[in-house]
Write a protein that holds these residues in place. Structure first.
Motif, PDB file in Angstrom:
ATOM      1  N   LEU A  64       0.808  -1.215   0.000  1.00 12.29           N
ATOM      2  CA  LEU A  64       0.000   0.000   0.000  1.00 12.29           C
ATOM      3  C   LEU A  64       0.846   1.272   0.000  1.00 12.29           C
ATOM      4  CD1 LEU A  64      -2.843  -0.926   2.509  1.00 12.29           C
ATOM      5  CD2 LEU A  64      -3.009  -0.660   0.032  1.00 12.29           C
ATOM      6  N   LEU A  65       1.971   1.257   0.688  1.00 10.09           N
ATOM      7  CA  LEU A  65       2.805   2.455   0.808  1.00 10.09           C
ATOM      8  C   LEU A  65       3.877   2.566  -0.271  1.00 10.09           C
ATOM      9  CD1 LEU A  65       3.273   2.511   4.674  1.00 10.09           C
ATOM     10  CD2 LEU A  65       1.837   4.010   3.301  1.00 10.09           C
ATOM     11  N   MET A  66       3.979   1.573  -1.149  1.00 11.67           N
ATOM     12  CA  MET A  66       5.024   1.588  -2.166  1.00 11.67           C
ATOM     13  C   MET A  66       4.996   2.823  -3.070  1.00 11.67           C
ATOM     14  SD  MET A  66       7.738   0.001  -2.984  1.00 11.67           S
ATOM     15  CE  MET A  66       7.530  -1.528  -2.143  1.00 11.67           C
ATOM     16  N   PRO A  67       3.824   3.301  -3.540  1.00  4.11           N
ATOM     17  CA  PRO A  67       3.840   4.508  -4.372  1.00  4.11           C
ATOM     18  C   PRO A  67       4.409   5.726  -3.644  1.00  4.11           C
ATOM     19  CG  PRO A  67       1.743   3.384  -4.603  1.00  4.11           C
ATOM     20  CD  PRO A  67       2.490   2.698  -3.503  1.00  4.11           C
ATOM     21  N   PHE A  68       4.036   5.897  -2.373  1.00  6.22           N
ATOM     22  CA  PHE A  68       4.575   7.008  -1.587  1.00  6.22           C
ATOM     23  C   PHE A  68       6.083   6.868  -1.403  1.00  6.22           C
ATOM     24  CE2 PHE A  68       6.026   8.062   2.735  1.00  6.22           C
ATOM     25  CZ  PHE A  68       6.003   9.442   2.640  1.00  6.22           C
ATOM     26  N   MET A  69       6.526   5.666  -1.084  1.00  2.00           N
ATOM     27  CA  MET A  69       7.950   5.444  -0.862  1.00  2.00           C
ATOM     28  C   MET A  69       8.742   5.679  -2.145  1.00  2.00           C
ATOM     29  SD  MET A  69       7.426   2.055   1.486  1.00  2.00           S
ATOM     30  CE  MET A  69       9.118   1.588   1.638  1.00  2.00           C
ATOM     31  N   LEU A  70       8.208   5.204  -3.260  1.00  6.51           N
ATOM     32  CA  LEU A  70       8.893   5.372  -4.539  1.00  6.51           C
ATOM     33  C   LEU A  70       8.954   6.833  -4.951  1.00  6.51           C
ATOM     34  CD1 LEU A  70      10.260   3.904  -6.870  1.00  6.51           C
ATOM     35  CD2 LEU A  70       8.025   3.726  -7.961  1.00  6.51           C
ATOM     36  N   SER A  71       7.863   7.564  -4.783  1.00  9.56           N
ATOM     37  CA  SER A  71       7.879   8.980  -5.169  1.00  9.56           C
ATOM     38  C   SER A  71       8.824   9.789  -4.291  1.00  9.56           C
ATOM     39  CB  SER A  71       6.465   9.560  -5.117  1.00  9.56           C
ATOM     40  OG  SER A  71       5.999   9.633  -3.793  1.00  9.56           O
ATOM     41  N   THR A  72       8.890   9.458  -3.010  1.00  7.12           N
ATOM     42  CA  THR A  72       9.820  10.143  -2.115  1.00  7.12           C
ATOM     43  C   THR A  72      11.262   9.896  -2.545  1.00  7.12           C
ATOM     44  OG1 THR A  72       8.284   9.915  -0.275  1.00  7.12           O
ATOM     45  CG2 THR A  72      10.562  10.373   0.282  1.00  7.12           C
ATOM     46  N   LEU A  73      11.579   8.656  -2.865  1.00  6.66           N
ATOM     47  CA  LEU A  73      12.938   8.308  -3.276  1.00  6.66           C
ATOM     48  C   LEU A  73      13.286   8.917  -4.624  1.00  6.66           C
ATOM     49  CD1 LEU A  73      15.346   6.766  -2.232  1.00  6.66           C
ATOM     50  CD2 LEU A  73      14.499   4.750  -3.396  1.00  6.66           C
ATOM     51  N   VAL A  74      12.348   8.929  -5.553  1.00  8.16           N
ATOM     52  CA  VAL A  74      12.602   9.521  -6.873  1.00  8.16           C
ATOM     53  C   VAL A  74      12.811  11.030  -6.751  1.00  8.16           C
ATOM     54  CG1 VAL A  74      11.484  10.038  -9.089  1.00  8.16           C
ATOM     55  CG2 VAL A  74      11.479   7.711  -8.204  1.00  8.16           C
ATOM     56  N   THR A  75      12.005  11.692  -5.939  1.00  5.58           N
ATOM     57  CA  THR A  75      12.169  13.132  -5.733  1.00  5.58           C
ATOM     58  C   THR A  75      13.539  13.445  -5.146  1.00  5.58           C
ATOM     59  OG1 THR A  75       9.796  13.378  -5.390  1.00  5.58           O
ATOM     60  CG2 THR A  75      11.206  15.152  -4.575  1.00  5.58           C
ATOM     61  N   PHE A  76      13.943  12.680  -4.151  1.00  5.61           N
ATOM     62  CA  PHE A  76      15.255  12.905  -3.542  1.00  5.61           C
ATOM     63  C   PHE A  76      16.373  12.660  -4.547  1.00  5.61           C
ATOM     64  CE2 PHE A  76      18.955  11.048  -1.337  1.00  5.61           C
ATOM     65  CZ  PHE A  76      19.372  12.180  -0.667  1.00  5.61           C
ATOM     66  N   THR A  77      16.240  11.611  -5.347  1.00  8.62           N
ATOM     67  CA  THR A  77      17.266  11.298  -6.338  1.00  8.62           C
ATOM     68  C   THR A  77      17.369  12.403  -7.386  1.00  8.62           C
ATOM     69  OG1 THR A  77      16.837   8.955  -5.998  1.00  8.62           O
ATOM     70  CG2 THR A  77      18.057   9.543  -7.970  1.00  8.62           C
ATOM     71  N   HIS A  78      16.235  12.949  -7.814  1.00 14.83           N
ATOM     72  CA  HIS A  78      16.256  14.055  -8.782  1.00 14.83           C
ATOM     73  C   HIS A  78      16.912  15.291  -8.180  1.00 14.83           C
ATOM     74  CE1 HIS A  78      13.486  12.703 -12.154  1.00 14.83           C
ATOM     75  NE2 HIS A  78      13.605  11.655 -11.350  1.00 14.83           N
ATOM     76  N   GLN A  79      16.599  15.598  -6.930  1.00 13.69           N
ATOM     77  CA  GLN A  79      17.218  16.745  -6.269  1.00 13.69           C
ATOM     78  C   GLN A  79      18.727  16.548  -6.141  1.00 13.69           C
ATOM     79  OE1 GLN A  79      15.118  17.077  -2.567  1.00 13.69           O
ATOM     80  NE2 GLN A  79      13.362  18.114  -3.493  1.00 13.69           N
ATOM     81  N   LEU A  80      19.141  15.330  -5.824  1.00 10.47           N
ATOM     82  CA  LEU A  80      20.560  15.043  -5.693  1.00 10.47           C
ATOM     83  C   LEU A  80      21.267  15.139  -7.045  1.00 10.47           C
ATOM     84  CD1 LEU A  80      22.561  14.284  -3.492  1.00 10.47           C
ATOM     85  CD2 LEU A  80      22.130  11.893  -4.021  1.00 10.47           C
TER      86      LEU A  80
END
Length: 90
Positions: A64-80
């Motif tokens: 259930l939380l995978m979309p939230f976790m993935l979007s958080t990680l993708v956002t951080f990776t893009h910022q980095l």
């Protein structure tokens, strides 16, 4: 990149780690406490009673939380990545 930038990246990494892992840990804690309370009230000391429900509920929460976790990680990776690109052009 100076020490302030490094500390900022480390701080953001810790926050992202807590955002990704925190909800699952809290769900696991609540389920563990509920099972322990049930065992204490009924005096059933079955080992599989503590393990199987927790695994099933944590697995369901991960799905259930995978979309939230993935979007958080993708956002951080893009910022980095943007930060790394900015270092190269600056």
């Amino acid at each position: 990149m100076n020490s302030t930038d490094v500390l900022e990246v480390v701080r953001e990494s810790i926050i992202v780690t807590l955002k990704i892992g925190g909800p699952i840990m809290i769900i696991s804690l609540v389920v563990g406490l509920a099972i322990s309370l049930f065992q204490a009230l009924t005096q059933i000391q079955e080992m599989t009673l503590t393990f199987v429900p927790k695994v099933v509920i944590v697995f369901g929460a991960l799905i259930l939380l995978m979309p939230f976790m993935l979007s958080t990680l993708v956002t951080f990776t893009h910022q980095l990545a943007d930060r790394i690109i900015g270092m190269g052009t600056g």
